[in-house]
Structure formats: structure tokens, C-alpha cells
Design an enzyme around this catalytic site. Structure first.
Site, PDB file in Angstrom:
ATOM      1  N   ASP A  38      19.489 101.044   0.156  1.00 44.49           N
ATOM      2  CA  ASP A  38      19.740 102.293   0.868  1.00 44.49           C
ATOM      3  C   ASP A  38      18.538 103.219   0.822  1.00 44.49           C
ATOM      4  OD1 ASP A  38      20.801 104.510   2.044  1.00 44.49           O
ATOM      5  OD2 ASP A  38      22.476 104.743   0.659  1.00 44.49           O
ATOM      6  N   ASP A  97      16.995 105.115   8.370  1.00 43.91           N
ATOM      7  CA  ASP A  97      17.974 104.986   7.293  1.00 43.91           C
ATOM      8  C   ASP A  97      18.601 103.601   7.317  1.00 43.91           C
ATOM      9  OD1 ASP A  97      19.755 105.405   5.259  1.00 43.91           O
ATOM     10  OD2 ASP A  97      21.065 106.736   6.392  1.00 43.91           O
TER      11      ASP A  97
END
Length: 490
Positions: A146, A366
């Protein structure tokens, strides 16, 4: 090993999606020799695994038996959208709460790491996984990779909490079995000051009470645990292994909700002071990269999360282009300076403010968000232009919420779709594949894979839009390189 009893405070209402890896003090390391040496040892790599890889099939079968797994592609997409929406709220919350952090760029080492990364059958939510080894002796975990998170944590059990293990995850870190596990005292400067942005709790009943954290999502999901120093073992491309000592890792002892379904925790790759990406990149030349295989790829297609300067050139399908990273502009995130979007070589009329992070806009890359999210002044022109190009296909009634535009894809020819291009202020262009923004949602059903967020708001280029491209983050030069790629290993 030192262990101290855990005292947890009441829940703080904080958006948890930004959970990430933390390192305490200097990162020390040593290598573990193997029988064979390879020619190249200048990178570290972790295998990137789509969260629905057959490698995780045991978890998936278990979850399906508990009615947690989606039963169709459409249900999977809807779950994915819910997670993306919650995640965007978290990012917006962080922008309002925290200001830019100054960063000392001291890249001490010039070697590299390589960490494997696999794709699998695409059902359920849409993250990618890496395998990480924590503790001495090492215990293996599958963590969500992440880039929007700073804190790395694993499900954890201390010697007094073995009976409190939860049933929705398979792997639990047994802290008492690790000789290098040592909690961080709640009275320490590390807890009270340095970990404040990572949601350390302020309560400290005794000097030896461990520093605790408490994260909760807007959807009710939550994670509670303690910070501790421990060791993470990584693989090198010369076949050896390296131990990173004194790494601050979140020891999560309880969670609520389904936000972490199928994962053993989170590997924080955000641009934060204590994230795994920052610390590992410091040691391995200031760079890390990944190449996300198609989110619908079969199990035999894989790639790697790489720390170091060497990348696999053989799978590239075009030249590497570079654009500036706007570090410290949006907390923990990799912001990029988008100038506009064109469709079919026509630049859309989008106000410049949408791309300006200083006035509430801006765009980030992201890996933890699946779909691409656009602020409303950009979303509407994109949807209108793409909708016009798809008018020959039968539009479906909007029963696939929250997608605005879906159509019957029988006879669909993607070569007739005008290409979408992101234009950056320094002249670079990112041209994703059509399948990255016109996505499969159900049999004979495709939808425009964008979500809208009210203005002002942050736009996000999600992992589906990034798929089949190499992304190389150079934290020394503050640039990101990208190139089309098959993302297959050779």
C-alpha cells in the site's frame, strides 16, 4: 525478548486505511549466506501477489465458507468501490489534519532488495500482496502492498493473548516466539512524539506499558495493537537473505470489520518518516519499483516489488518516461503534477485548480485504491467524452451503483475507443490501456471505471489504471518513471 502487558485505550475515530510500516531508530542489517551466489546482488525484491491469487486459496475458501467472499464479478466490483470510497475519505481527512513534513534525504547505502509479487484469479477486493517475514526465527505473512500507508502491521499474539486469536485470518505473529521482539515504552519520546502521526495513544498508566495504537474506519472497521521493535527478513537477487533489525512494526491484537479480509496485515509503502518504503529505499539506493500485472491475470503471471536501481528491462514495451514527484505536498502520498487529460487527442476543459494540491486539488498514485477517482470538475468531462465514444453500444440502466455509465459489451472493439492520456506539467504523458478505464463488471457488461469526489478533493490514479506498467519511484531525485510493460518476469 522483552514483552510488556498491553493496556488499550478507548477507540479513536481515525480512518484506518492508511495503516503502514514503522521503523524505530536506525535500520541495521546483515545478510544470511546461501549456498549459491548470483551475478547481481544490487536489489531486494518482494513478490507482489494479487489478493485473490491461488497462493491465498486456503484463505479464500475459508472466507467463502463464511459468506465473506463475493459470489460474482459484479459483487466483487461493488465491494471494491466501497473500500475505495472509504479510503478516499481517509486521504481527505489526513490532508486536513496534517501539514507537510520536512525530510532529510540521507541515502546511506547503494545496494538493493527484490520482493516477489504474484497475480491470481480476480474475485473479491482488489489489492496486491507481498510475502513478508517478521521476527527471529522468521514467521511468514501476506501483507497488502500500500503506497498510501505509512504503518506496517501484522496480526499479532503476545504470550497472554493466544486465546484471543481471531478466526478471520490464518496467520498470526507469535511475539513470544521471536527473540528480537521488544515493545516500545509508552513514556518514551518515540511513543509520545515520533509516533504521534501514526496514532499512538496518549494514555500511559505505567512507565513500562507498551506504546499502543488505535485505528478505526468510518465504516466501523478498527485495529488495535502495540508498537514493537523486531526484525524483517528480505530476499536479495543473489539468492541470499538479509535481516533488517530494529524495525518498528505494529502488533495488531484485535480488529473489527472486514477491511483486512484475506490479508495478514499491511506493508506501508507511503512516503512517511517511518514507512517500509522510505527505510528500505534509504538502504537500497533511494528507489523502489513495482509492475502490477493485470488484475484479472491467472496464477502463473507474476512480478516483484523491487528496492534498488536494477529493473527488468526485458518486459518493457516502450521507453521509460519521468515526471516529478511532489513529495510532502499530500501527507504520506506520492503526488504528481497533472496538467490535464485528453481523450482522442482532444484536451478536455478541466479547471487548472483541480490539479493544484495547494488549493485542495492534486493527484496521487495509490496502489491501495483500485479504481481511479477524479474530482468532479474533471470527472464530468471525462465521462461525457468517453460516453459519446461508446454511444453505439446499448447503455444499461444504472443498477450497478455507483457506476454512472455501463453498457452491453457484446461486440465491443476497444481499438475504436479514443485513447485517454494523462498529461503532466513537465511534458510527460501516461497512456493507460483501454481495459484499465473501461472495465469488466459482469458478463457482457463493462463500465467506465471512474468514481467522482466532490470538489475540492484529491484525485487518485488507482492500481487498475496503473496495471501493465512499470512504476519506479526515485526518492532521491523526486521523480517517478513509468513505462508500458507486460509485467512478466524473465
Amino acid at each position: 525478548m522483552k514483552w510488556r502487558p498491553l493496556l488499550l485505550s478507548p477507540l479513536l475515530f481515525i480512518f484506518l486505511v492508511s495503516i503502514s510500516t514503522v521503523f524505530h531508530g536506525l535500520v541495521l542489517s546483515h545478510t544470511i549466506p546461501e549456498e549459491r551466489d548470483h551475478q547481481h546482488s544490487n536489489k531486494m525484491r518482494l513478490e507482489l501477489i494479487h489478493r485473490h491469487s491461488p497462493q491465498l486459496i486456503g484463505k479464500l475458501v475459508h472466507e467463502a465458507s463464511n459468506n465473506n467472499m463475493p459470489k460474482s464479478q459484479q459483487e466483487r466490483i461493488l465491494q471494491l468501490v466501497l473500500r475505495d470510497t472509504t479510503r478516499h475519505r481517509m486521504i481527505s481527512h489526513k490532508r486536513g489534519q496534517y501539514g507537510p513534513n520536512s525530510r532529510r534525504k540521507n541515502w546511506e547505502f547503494n545496494t538493493s532488495i527484490e520482493m516477489p509479487m504474484h497475480s491470481g484469479a480476480d474475485y473479491g477486493a482488489g489489492e496486491y500482496f507481498v510475502q513478508v517475514r517478521v521476527g527471529k526465527p522468521a514467521q511468514k505473512f501476506m501483507l497488502i502492498a500500500d503506497t498510501g500507508s505509512d504503518l506496517t502491521w501484522v496480526y499479532c499474539s503476545t504470550r497472554n493473548t493466544h486465546k484471543r486469536r481471531q478466526g478471520n485470518h490464518r496467520r498470526v505473529f507469535h511475539a513470544d516466539r521471536s527473540s528480537s521482539f521488544e515493545t516500545i515504552p509508552c513514556l518514551s519520546n518515540m511513543c509520545k512524539v515520533q509516533l504521534a502521526d501514526l496514532f499512538s495513544l496518549t494514555t500511559c498508566p505505567t512507565p513500562i506499558t507498551p506504546c499502543a495504537y488505535d485505528f478505526s474506519y468510518i465504516d466501523g472497521s478498527a485495529a488495535l495493537g502495540i508498537f514493537a521493535d523486531d526484525t524483517i527478513t528480505v530476499g536479495l537477487t543473489n539468492g541470499r537473505k538479509m535481516m533488517l533489525d530494529n524495525v518498528l512494526v505494529g502488533c495488531t491484537e484485535s480488529t473489527q470489520g472486514a477491511a483486512f479480509k484475506g490479508a495478514d496485515g499491511v506493508l506501508g509503502l507511503g512516503y512517511g518518516k517511518f514507512s517500509f518504503a522510505t527505510k528500505a529505499a534509504e538502504k537500497f539506493g533511494g528507489k523502489f519499483s513495482y509492475c502490477l500485472v493485470d488484475h484479472l491475470s491467472p496464477m502463473n503471471i507474476s512480478n516483484y516489488l523491487i528496492f534498488g536501481g536494477t529493473r527488468n528491462e526485458h518486459s518493457l514495451l516502450g521507453n521509460v518516461r519521468y515526471t516529478k514527484l511532489l513529495l510532502n505536498v499530500i501527507p504520506s502520498s506520492y503526488a504528481i503534477n497533472v496538467k490535464g487529460i485528453s481523450i482522442g487527442d482532444v484536451m478536455l476543459r478541466i479547471p487548472f485548480e483541480v490539479w493544484d494540491a495547494n488549493v485542495g486539488g492534486g493527484t496521487i498514485l495509490d496502489s491501495g485504491t483500485s479504481l481511479t477517482i477524479l474530482a468532479e470538475p474533471a470527472y464530468k468531462p471525462v465521462m461525457n467524452a468517453l460516453g459519446m465514444s461508446l454511444s453505439k453500444y446499448k447503455r444499461l440502466l444504472s443498477d450497478i451503483k455507483p457506476f454512472e455509465y455501463c453498457f452491453n459489451s457484446t461486440g465491443f472493439d476497444q481499438s475504436l475507443v479514443p485513447r485517454l492520456v494523462f498529461h503532466f506539467a513537465d511534458g510527460a504523458r501516461f497512456e493507460p490501456l483501454v481495459k484499465s478505464y473501461i472495465i469488466d463488471v459482469a458478463p457482457q457488461t463493462k463500465c467506465l471505471g471512474f468514481l467522482s469526489v466532490r470538489w475540492p478533493g484529491t484525485s487518485i490514479i488507482g492500481n487498475i489504471m496503473q496495471q501493465n506498467h512499470l512504476w519506479e519511484f526515485d526518492l532521491v531525485r523526486s521523480v517517478v518513471g513509468f513505462a508500458p510493460s507486460s509485467c512478466t518476469c524473465t
